[in-house]
Design a protein around this motif. Structure first.
Motif, PDB file in Angstrom:
ATOM      1  N   ALA A 194       4.755 -31.319 -21.536  1.00 35.34           N
ATOM      2  CA  ALA A 194       4.985 -29.978 -21.400  1.00 35.34           C
ATOM      3  C   ALA A 194       4.684 -29.210 -20.059  1.00 35.34           C
ATOM      4  CB  ALA A 194       4.168 -29.214 -22.344  1.00 35.34           C
ATOM      5  N   GLU A 195       5.710 -28.799 -19.130  1.00 34.49           N
ATOM      6  CA  GLU A 195       5.349 -28.265 -17.925  1.00 34.49           C
ATOM      7  C   GLU A 195       4.464 -27.059 -17.994  1.00 34.49           C
ATOM      8  OE1 GLU A 195       5.176 -28.455 -13.962  1.00 34.49           O
ATOM      9  OE2 GLU A 195       6.181 -29.767 -15.245  1.00 34.49           O
ATOM     10  N   ALA A 196       4.671 -26.384 -19.012  1.00 34.15           N
ATOM     11  CA  ALA A 196       3.699 -25.311 -19.051  1.00 34.15           C
ATOM     12  C   ALA A 196       2.082 -25.642 -19.335  1.00 34.15           C
ATOM     13  CB  ALA A 196       3.947 -24.345 -20.433  1.00 34.15           C
ATOM     14  N   ALA A 197       1.915 -26.750 -19.855  1.00 34.33           N
ATOM     15  CA  ALA A 197       0.552 -27.210 -20.063  1.00 34.33           C
ATOM     16  C   ALA A 197      -0.139 -27.490 -18.708  1.00 34.33           C
ATOM     17  CB  ALA A 197       0.339 -28.445 -20.712  1.00 34.33           C
ATOM     18  N   ARG A 198       0.689 -28.221 -17.671  1.00 36.16           N
ATOM     19  CA  ARG A 198       0.419 -28.609 -16.348  1.00 36.16           C
ATOM     20  C   ARG A 198       0.210 -27.441 -15.361  1.00 36.16           C
ATOM     21  NH1 ARG A 198       0.786 -34.079 -15.495  1.00 36.16           N
ATOM     22  NH2 ARG A 198       1.824 -35.329 -16.926  1.00 36.16           N
TER      23      ARG A 198
END
Length: 295
Positions: free
Chosen positions: A85-89
């Motif tokens: 998940a790019e949002a997590a990074r």
């Protein structure tokens, strides 16, 4: 070793799982998430539940979303799904950095963030990282939901603020977009768990440290914030010299007599490792800040 017999339930919803916890409140009951801690304990005889409630099929407990400045991670979300998940990074860089170092690919494909957090093994990789990320654990029981800040969630070794008729439903993290997060650890050669693991969240504005949050796992009976390190860097310049001086304060406020002492490392050795790995985590974060952005 074959575990003792038990009753098995597989609820499809959170409400159904809570009803089962209430129904079997007088029995020895365990929730099954990814199973990496519970199943080996059952096979070895360290855990012998009368009732096993498998929450792996509850879809509402999975997923990673970002909304209104908050990143939400469902308790049954696998480590691999967090990393995908790019949002997590973007919003939880320190937590994501710790997730990257959990176990191996097979463990990350099956293990869950919520299972790790709720199990509260002080040597796992996430306790220090959720503290650094200022996470809030959302637990649900018969009386509804309640929010538990990370600072109040961990009560000790394998002990949390989750009640016997409650379960963890999600982890909420305020966005740290613009900051960098790192996690470094001295791993046990036998298990991969952290003899000492240090997570850092760092941002700099106009040459001075704006955000400085540093936490550790594997040192005490729960994850801890390294407030002496944070105080040493807050509002000042961040360079090799100041990082070294700040890391020297890693053990400040911690009772060295209560540091974990086992076959893997003595408390005294852990105190030495804590300073070394704090310096490494901060140096790595500072290097990431200085690195040019990728196209």
């Amino acid at each position: 070793m074959i575990p003792d017999g038990f009753d098995y339930h597989e609820p499809e919803t959170t409400a159904e799982a809570i009803e089962l916890l209430e129904e079997h409140g007088d029995a020895e009951t365990e929730l099954l998430a990814g199973g990496h801690s519970l199943l080996p304990a059952m096979k070895s005889g360290l855990s012998s539940p009368d009732v096993l409630i498998d929450i792996g099929g509850i879809e509402e407990l999975t997923g990673v979303t970002a909304d209104g400045g908050t990143l939400t991670i469902g308790a049954m979300t696998s480590y691999s799904d967090v990393l995908d998940a790019e949002a997590a990074r973007e919003h939880a860089p320190a937590l994501t950095a710790a997730v990257e170092q959990v176990g191996d690919r097979q463990v990350r494909n099956r293990g869950t963030v919520g299972g790790n957090v709720a199990h509260a093994d002080p040597a796992s990789d996430l306790p220090g990282a959720v503290l650094v990320s200022d996470a809030t654990m959302v637990v649900q029981g018969p009386d509804g939901e309640r929010d538990v800040p990370a600072e109040e969630f961990y009560l000790g070794m394998y002990a949390t603020d989750i009640g016997p008729d409650e379960l963890l439903t999600r982890v909420e993290v305020p966005s740290a977009a613009g900051a960098v997060g790192t996690y470094v650890k001295r791993a046990s050669p036998s298990s991969g768990y952290a003899m000492v693991g240090v997570a850092a969240l760092l941002s700099v504005e106009d040459g001075a440290a704006e955000t400085v949050r540093v936490g550790a796992s594997g040192v005490m009976d729960r994850g801890v914030r390294l407030e002496g390190v944070e105080d040493a860097l807050a509002g000042g310049s961040v360079d090799e010299e100041t990082i070294e001086a700040a890391a020297a304060r890693a053990g400040e406020g911690l009772d060295t007599a209560l540091m974990m002492d086992d076959l893997r490392a003595s408390g005294e050795f852990r105190a030495q490792l804590l300073e070394v790995y704090t310096e490494r985590a901060l140096a790595e974060a500072n290097a990431d800040l200085a690195a040019p952005a990728a196209d």
